[in-house]
Design a protein around this motif. Structure first.
Motif, PDB file in Angstrom:
ATOM      1  N   TYR A  74      -1.491  -7.641   0.800  1.00  0.00           N
ATOM      2  CA  TYR A  74      -2.216  -7.025  -0.310  1.00  0.00           C
ATOM      3  C   TYR A  74      -2.320  -8.086  -1.392  1.00  0.00           C
ATOM      4  O   TYR A  74      -1.339  -8.755  -1.701  1.00  0.00           O
ATOM      5  N   GLN A  75      -3.516  -8.217  -1.987  1.00  0.00           N
ATOM      6  CA  GLN A  75      -3.668  -9.217  -3.050  1.00  0.00           C
ATOM      7  C   GLN A  75      -4.457  -8.629  -4.209  1.00  0.00           C
ATOM      8  O   GLN A  75      -5.522  -8.039  -4.016  1.00  0.00           O
ATOM      9  N   GLN A  88       7.261  -3.306 -10.095  1.00  0.00           N
ATOM     10  CA  GLN A  88       7.889  -2.330  -9.197  1.00  0.00           C
ATOM     11  C   GLN A  88       6.920  -2.067  -8.058  1.00  0.00           C
ATOM     12  O   GLN A  88       5.755  -1.749  -8.299  1.00  0.00           O
ATOM     13  N   ILE A  89       7.384  -2.210  -6.821  1.00  0.00           N
ATOM     14  CA  ILE A  89       6.594  -1.865  -5.641  1.00  0.00           C
ATOM     15  C   ILE A  89       7.169  -0.574  -5.093  1.00  0.00           C
ATOM     16  O   ILE A  89       8.360  -0.487  -4.807  1.00  0.00           O
ATOM     17  N   ASP A  90       6.324   0.432  -4.940  1.00  0.00           N
ATOM     18  CA  ASP A  90       6.767   1.739  -4.454  1.00  0.00           C
ATOM     19  C   ASP A  90       6.447   1.907  -2.978  1.00  0.00           C
ATOM     20  O   ASP A  90       5.378   1.510  -2.510  1.00  0.00           O
ATOM     21  N   GLY A  91       7.379   2.538  -2.264  1.00  0.00           N
ATOM     22  CA  GLY A  91       7.151   2.901  -0.876  1.00  0.00           C
ATOM     23  C   GLY A  91       7.038   1.727   0.073  1.00  0.00           C
ATOM     24  O   GLY A  91       6.159   1.719   0.926  1.00  0.00           O
ATOM     25  N   VAL A  92       7.913   0.736  -0.049  1.00  0.00           N
ATOM     26  CA  VAL A  92       7.875  -0.420   0.847  1.00  0.00           C
ATOM     27  C   VAL A  92       8.378  -0.004   2.227  1.00  0.00           C
ATOM     28  O   VAL A  92       9.483   0.499   2.366  1.00  0.00           O
ATOM     29  N   HIS A  93       7.533  -0.216   3.234  1.00  0.00           N
ATOM     30  CA  HIS A  93       7.916   0.041   4.635  1.00  0.00           C
ATOM     31  C   HIS A  93       7.409  -1.120   5.467  1.00  0.00           C
ATOM     32  O   HIS A  93       6.226  -1.210   5.721  1.00  0.00           O
ATOM     33  N   ASP A  94       8.106  -2.121   5.875  1.00  0.00           N
ATOM     34  CA  ASP A  94       9.539  -2.143   5.924  1.00  0.00           C
ATOM     35  C   ASP A  94      10.110  -3.221   4.993  1.00  0.00           C
ATOM     36  O   ASP A  94      11.152  -3.031   4.403  1.00  0.00           O
ATOM     37  N   ARG A  95       9.430  -4.351   4.893  1.00  0.00           N
ATOM     38  CA  ARG A  95       9.906  -5.436   4.032  1.00  0.00           C
ATOM     39  C   ARG A  95       8.703  -6.130   3.423  1.00  0.00           C
ATOM     40  O   ARG A  95       7.716  -6.385   4.100  1.00  0.00           O
ATOM     41  N   ALA A  96       8.799  -6.455   2.121  1.00  0.00           N
ATOM     42  CA  ALA A  96       7.683  -7.098   1.414  1.00  0.00           C
ATOM     43  C   ALA A  96       8.137  -8.428   0.824  1.00  0.00           C
ATOM     44  O   ALA A  96       9.233  -8.530   0.282  1.00  0.00           O
ATOM     45  N   TYR A 147       5.110   5.520   7.744  1.00  0.00           N
ATOM     46  CA  TYR A 147       3.994   4.577   7.677  1.00  0.00           C
ATOM     47  C   TYR A 147       4.547   3.188   7.483  1.00  0.00           C
ATOM     48  O   TYR A 147       5.749   3.012   7.237  1.00  0.00           O
ATOM     49  N   LYS A 148       3.695   2.185   7.547  1.00  0.00           N
ATOM     50  CA  LYS A 148       4.066   0.810   7.245  1.00  0.00           C
ATOM     51  C   LYS A 148       3.142   0.329   6.136  1.00  0.00           C
ATOM     52  O   LYS A 148       1.956   0.665   6.113  1.00  0.00           O
ATOM     53  N   GLY A 149       3.676  -0.463   5.218  1.00  0.00           N
ATOM     54  CA  GLY A 149       2.885  -0.967   4.093  1.00  0.00           C
ATOM     55  C   GLY A 149       3.553  -0.627   2.774  1.00  0.00           C
ATOM     56  O   GLY A 149       4.769  -0.532   2.686  1.00  0.00           O
ATOM     57  N   ILE A 150       2.735  -0.432   1.753  1.00  0.00           N
ATOM     58  CA  ILE A 150       3.231  -0.052   0.431  1.00  0.00           C
ATOM     59  C   ILE A 150       2.398   1.112  -0.101  1.00  0.00           C
ATOM     60  O   ILE A 150       1.270   1.329   0.340  1.00  0.00           O
ATOM     61  N   LYS A 151       2.955   1.850  -1.056  1.00  0.00           N
ATOM     62  CA  LYS A 151       2.230   2.969  -1.665  1.00  0.00           C
ATOM     63  C   LYS A 151       1.600   2.602  -2.991  1.00  0.00           C
ATOM     64  O   LYS A 151       0.570   3.135  -3.349  1.00  0.00           O
ATOM     65  N   GLY A 152       2.246   1.707  -3.744  1.00  0.00           N
ATOM     66  CA  GLY A 152       1.701   1.362  -5.047  1.00  0.00           C
ATOM     67  C   GLY A 152       2.498   0.258  -5.710  1.00  0.00           C
ATOM     68  O   GLY A 152       3.608  -0.055  -5.303  1.00  0.00           O
ATOM     69  N   VAL A 153       1.893  -0.321  -6.750  1.00  0.00           N
ATOM     70  CA  VAL A 153       2.528  -1.393  -7.510  1.00  0.00           C
ATOM     71  C   VAL A 153       2.274  -1.129  -8.990  1.00  0.00           C
ATOM     72  O   VAL A 153       1.164  -0.764  -9.383  1.00  0.00           O
ATOM     73  N   ASP A 156       5.057  -3.432 -15.687  1.00  0.00           N
ATOM     74  CA  ASP A 156       5.525  -2.815 -16.935  1.00  0.00           C
ATOM     75  C   ASP A 156       5.140  -1.337 -17.008  1.00  0.00           C
ATOM     76  O   ASP A 156       4.698  -0.834 -18.037  1.00  0.00           O
ATOM     77  N   GLY A 157       5.295  -0.644 -15.877  1.00  0.00           N
ATOM     78  CA  GLY A 157       5.049   0.794 -15.818  1.00  0.00           C
ATOM     79  C   GLY A 157       3.603   1.214 -15.643  1.00  0.00           C
ATOM     80  O   GLY A 157       3.321   2.395 -15.491  1.00  0.00           O
ATOM     81  N   MET A 158       2.658   0.276 -15.664  1.00  0.00           N
ATOM     82  CA  MET A 158       1.238   0.602 -15.496  1.00  0.00           C
ATOM     83  C   MET A 158       0.819   0.325 -14.053  1.00  0.00           C
ATOM     84  O   MET A 158       1.050  -0.779 -13.543  1.00  0.00           O
ATOM     85  N   ALA A 159       0.212   1.327 -13.408  1.00  0.00           N
ATOM     86  CA  ALA A 159      -0.226   1.168 -12.018  1.00  0.00           C
ATOM     87  C   ALA A 159      -1.294   0.078 -11.916  1.00  0.00           C
ATOM     88  O   ALA A 159      -2.204   0.014 -12.748  1.00  0.00           O
ATOM     89  N   ILE A 160      -1.163  -0.780 -10.924  1.00  0.00           N
ATOM     90  CA  ILE A 160      -2.140  -1.845 -10.679  1.00  0.00           C
ATOM     91  C   ILE A 160      -3.151  -1.329  -9.665  1.00  0.00           C
ATOM     92  O   ILE A 160      -2.793  -0.838  -8.593  1.00  0.00           O
TER      93      ILE A 160
END
Length: 194
Positions: A74-75, A88-96, A147-153, A156-160
Protein backbone atom coordinates in the motif's frame (compact mmCIF):
# COMPACT_ATOMS: atom_id res chain seq x y z
CA UNK A 1 4.94 -29.23 14.80
CA UNK A 2 6.04 -27.80 18.08
CA UNK A 3 3.94 -28.87 21.06
CA UNK A 4 5.40 -25.99 23.08
CA UNK A 5 3.31 -23.51 21.09
CA UNK A 6 0.10 -22.17 22.63
CA UNK A 7 -1.61 -22.62 19.24
CA UNK A 8 -1.12 -26.41 19.39
CA UNK A 9 -2.81 -26.65 22.78
CA UNK A 10 -5.62 -24.28 21.81
CA UNK A 11 -6.50 -26.41 18.78
CA UNK A 12 -6.17 -29.63 20.77
CA UNK A 13 -8.47 -28.30 23.53
CA UNK A 14 -11.16 -27.25 21.04
CA UNK A 15 -11.11 -30.54 19.12
CA UNK A 16 -11.25 -32.56 22.37
CA UNK A 17 -14.67 -30.98 23.10
CA UNK A 18 -16.06 -32.45 19.88
CA UNK A 19 -14.13 -35.74 20.00
CA UNK A 20 -13.86 -36.48 23.74
CA UNK A 21 -13.00 -40.17 23.25
CA UNK A 22 -10.06 -39.40 20.98
CA UNK A 23 -6.97 -39.44 23.20
CA UNK A 24 -4.21 -39.04 20.64
CA UNK A 25 -0.80 -38.98 22.29
CA UNK A 26 1.04 -35.67 22.42
CA UNK A 27 3.76 -35.80 19.76
CA UNK A 28 7.40 -35.58 20.73
CA UNK A 29 8.80 -32.08 20.06
CA UNK A 30 10.84 -31.88 16.86
CA UNK A 31 14.56 -31.40 17.33
CA UNK A 32 15.88 -27.95 16.46
CA UNK A 33 18.36 -27.49 13.63
CA UNK A 34 21.62 -25.98 14.77
CA UNK A 35 24.93 -25.15 13.15
CA UNK A 36 23.46 -24.27 9.75
CA UNK A 37 25.40 -21.70 7.78
CA UNK A 38 23.33 -19.53 5.45
CA UNK A 39 24.90 -16.87 3.24
CA UNK A 40 22.12 -14.98 1.42
CA UNK A 41 22.75 -13.20 -1.86
CA UNK A 42 20.94 -10.08 -2.99
CA UNK A 43 18.19 -10.70 -5.58
CA UNK A 44 16.50 -7.30 -5.66
CA UNK A 45 14.59 -4.61 -3.80
CA UNK A 46 10.92 -5.30 -3.16
CA UNK A 47 9.89 -1.73 -3.93
CA UNK A 48 11.26 -2.18 -7.46
CA UNK A 49 8.96 -5.15 -8.05
CA UNK A 50 5.62 -3.62 -7.13
CA UNK A 51 2.90 -4.00 -9.78
CA UNK A 52 0.16 -1.38 -9.52
CA UNK A 53 -3.30 -2.91 -9.14
CA UNK A 54 -5.28 0.28 -8.63
CA UNK A 55 -6.08 3.14 -6.26
CA UNK A 56 -8.77 3.24 -3.60
CA UNK A 57 -9.89 5.65 -0.90
CA UNK A 58 -9.23 3.12 1.87
CA UNK A 59 -6.95 0.07 1.96
CA UNK A 60 -8.40 -3.10 0.44
CA UNK A 61 -7.64 -6.54 1.81
CA UNK A 62 -5.20 -8.71 -0.10
CA UNK A 63 -8.12 -10.94 -1.08
CA UNK A 64 -9.99 -7.94 -2.51
CA UNK A 65 -6.84 -7.10 -4.50
CA UNK A 66 -6.63 -10.66 -5.83
CA UNK A 67 -3.35 -11.30 -4.00
CA UNK A 68 -3.75 -14.63 -2.21
CA UNK A 69 -0.14 -15.36 -1.22
CA UNK A 70 3.15 -13.64 -0.59
CA UNK A 71 3.30 -9.86 -0.40
CA UNK A 72 1.17 -6.84 -1.23
CA UNK A 73 1.94 -3.15 -0.78
CA UNK A 74 0.00 0.00 0.00
CA UNK A 75 1.42 3.41 -0.87
CA UNK A 76 0.17 6.86 0.04
CA UNK A 77 1.61 9.97 -1.64
CA UNK A 78 1.84 12.81 0.84
CA UNK A 79 0.40 16.23 -0.01
CA UNK A 80 2.99 17.82 2.26
CA UNK A 81 5.91 16.47 4.32
CA UNK A 82 5.28 15.06 7.78
CA UNK A 83 7.79 15.37 10.61
CA UNK A 84 7.74 13.20 13.74
CA UNK A 85 4.09 12.27 13.33
CA UNK A 86 2.48 9.35 15.18
CA UNK A 87 1.31 6.59 12.83
CA UNK A 88 -1.13 3.79 13.69
CA UNK A 89 -1.89 0.90 11.33
CA UNK A 90 -5.14 -0.88 12.14
CA UNK A 91 -5.95 -4.50 11.44
CA UNK A 92 -2.53 -5.77 10.35
CA UNK A 93 -2.79 -9.34 9.05
CA UNK A 94 -0.13 -10.72 9.26
CA UNK A 95 3.00 -8.54 9.29
CA UNK A 96 3.66 -5.07 7.87
CA UNK A 97 6.95 -3.40 6.95
CA UNK A 98 6.65 0.39 6.93
CA UNK A 99 8.82 2.57 4.67
CA UNK A 100 9.00 6.37 4.68
CA UNK A 101 10.28 7.65 1.31
CA UNK A 102 11.57 4.12 0.63
CA UNK A 103 13.52 3.90 3.90
CA UNK A 104 12.61 1.22 6.46
CA UNK A 105 10.93 2.60 9.60
CA UNK A 106 9.03 -0.09 11.50
CA UNK A 107 7.68 -3.65 11.56
CA UNK A 108 4.09 -3.98 12.78
CA UNK A 109 2.84 -7.45 13.71
CA UNK A 110 -0.68 -8.81 13.92
CA UNK A 111 -0.14 -9.69 17.58
CA UNK A 112 1.23 -6.29 18.60
CA UNK A 113 -0.06 -3.29 16.68
CA UNK A 114 1.91 -0.30 17.94
CA UNK A 115 2.04 3.44 17.38
CA UNK A 116 5.33 4.73 15.99
CA UNK A 117 6.83 7.99 14.78
CA UNK A 118 7.43 8.78 11.09
CA UNK A 119 9.00 11.60 9.12
CA UNK A 120 8.53 11.56 5.34
CA UNK A 121 8.46 14.04 2.49
CA UNK A 122 6.95 12.02 -0.38
CA UNK A 123 5.49 8.59 0.40
CA UNK A 124 4.50 6.13 3.08
CA UNK A 125 4.69 2.55 1.83
CA UNK A 126 3.40 -0.45 3.77
CA UNK A 127 4.47 -3.89 2.56
CA UNK A 128 2.25 -6.61 4.04
CA UNK A 129 3.25 -10.24 4.34
CA UNK A 130 0.64 -13.00 4.14
CA UNK A 131 1.98 -15.72 6.42
CA UNK A 132 -0.64 -18.29 5.38
CA UNK A 133 -4.03 -19.53 6.51
CA UNK A 134 -4.85 -22.14 9.13
CA UNK A 135 -7.94 -23.32 7.28
CA UNK A 136 -10.26 -22.24 4.52
CA UNK A 137 -13.83 -21.00 4.46
CA UNK A 138 -15.88 -18.37 2.69
CA UNK A 139 -15.50 -16.26 5.84
CA UNK A 140 -11.92 -15.46 4.80
CA UNK A 141 -13.31 -13.40 1.91
CA UNK A 142 -15.33 -11.30 4.35
CA UNK A 143 -13.48 -8.04 5.12
CA UNK A 144 -14.45 -8.22 8.80
CA UNK A 145 -13.42 -11.86 9.29
CA UNK A 146 -10.12 -13.58 8.51
CA UNK A 147 -8.31 -11.54 5.89
CA UNK A 148 -4.78 -10.52 4.94
CA UNK A 149 -3.67 -6.90 4.59
CA UNK A 150 -4.54 -3.81 6.61
CA UNK A 151 -7.80 -2.05 7.51
CA UNK A 152 -6.62 1.52 7.87
CA UNK A 153 -3.85 3.97 8.69
CA UNK A 154 -3.95 7.15 10.74
CA UNK A 155 -1.40 9.92 11.25
CA UNK A 156 -1.82 11.83 14.52
CA UNK A 157 -5.32 10.34 14.80
CA UNK A 158 -6.48 11.43 11.32
CA UNK A 159 -7.40 8.65 8.87
CA UNK A 160 -5.21 8.61 5.75
CA UNK A 161 -7.15 8.23 2.50
CA UNK A 162 -6.17 7.50 -1.11
CA UNK A 163 -3.94 4.46 -1.31
CA UNK A 164 -2.32 2.84 -4.31
CA UNK A 165 -2.42 -0.96 -4.11
CA UNK A 166 0.37 -3.19 -5.43
CA UNK A 167 1.19 -6.87 -5.81
CA UNK A 168 4.79 -7.98 -5.30
CA UNK A 169 5.80 -11.12 -7.19
CA UNK A 170 8.72 -12.44 -5.15
CA UNK A 171 9.01 -15.55 -7.31
CA UNK A 172 10.16 -13.54 -10.32
CA UNK A 173 12.81 -11.16 -9.05
CA UNK A 174 14.93 -10.98 -12.16
CA UNK A 175 16.83 -7.73 -11.79
CA UNK A 176 18.88 -6.08 -9.10
CA UNK A 177 18.71 -2.34 -8.79
CA UNK A 178 20.22 0.20 -6.45
CA UNK A 179 17.56 0.94 -3.86
CA UNK A 180 17.48 4.12 -1.81
CA UNK A 181 20.13 4.47 0.89
CA UNK A 182 18.97 2.66 4.00
CA UNK A 183 16.46 0.49 2.16
CA UNK A 184 16.01 -2.81 3.93
CA UNK A 185 12.98 -4.08 2.02
CA UNK A 186 14.94 -6.46 -0.12
CA UNK A 187 14.75 -10.04 -1.26
CA UNK A 188 17.67 -12.30 -0.45
CA UNK A 189 18.05 -15.93 -1.35
CA UNK A 190 20.18 -18.52 0.43
CA UNK A 191 20.68 -22.28 0.22
CA UNK A 192 21.56 -24.60 3.07
CA UNK A 193 22.16 -28.35 3.31
CA UNK A 194 20.65 -30.54 6.02
Amino acid sequence: GDVKLDKYWAIRNVTSRYFPGNKMPVPIPWPRLTGISLKPTLKGYLIDHMTLLGSHKLPLTMEQMGVFKGLAAYQHTLEKPIVNKTVQIDGVHDRAYVLADGIFVQVVKRESEVNFTVSASKTITIIVENMGYIGFSKAMLDYSAEYKGIKGVSVDGMAIEMWEHFAIDIENLSTISNGPNGTTSLEQVGIFKL
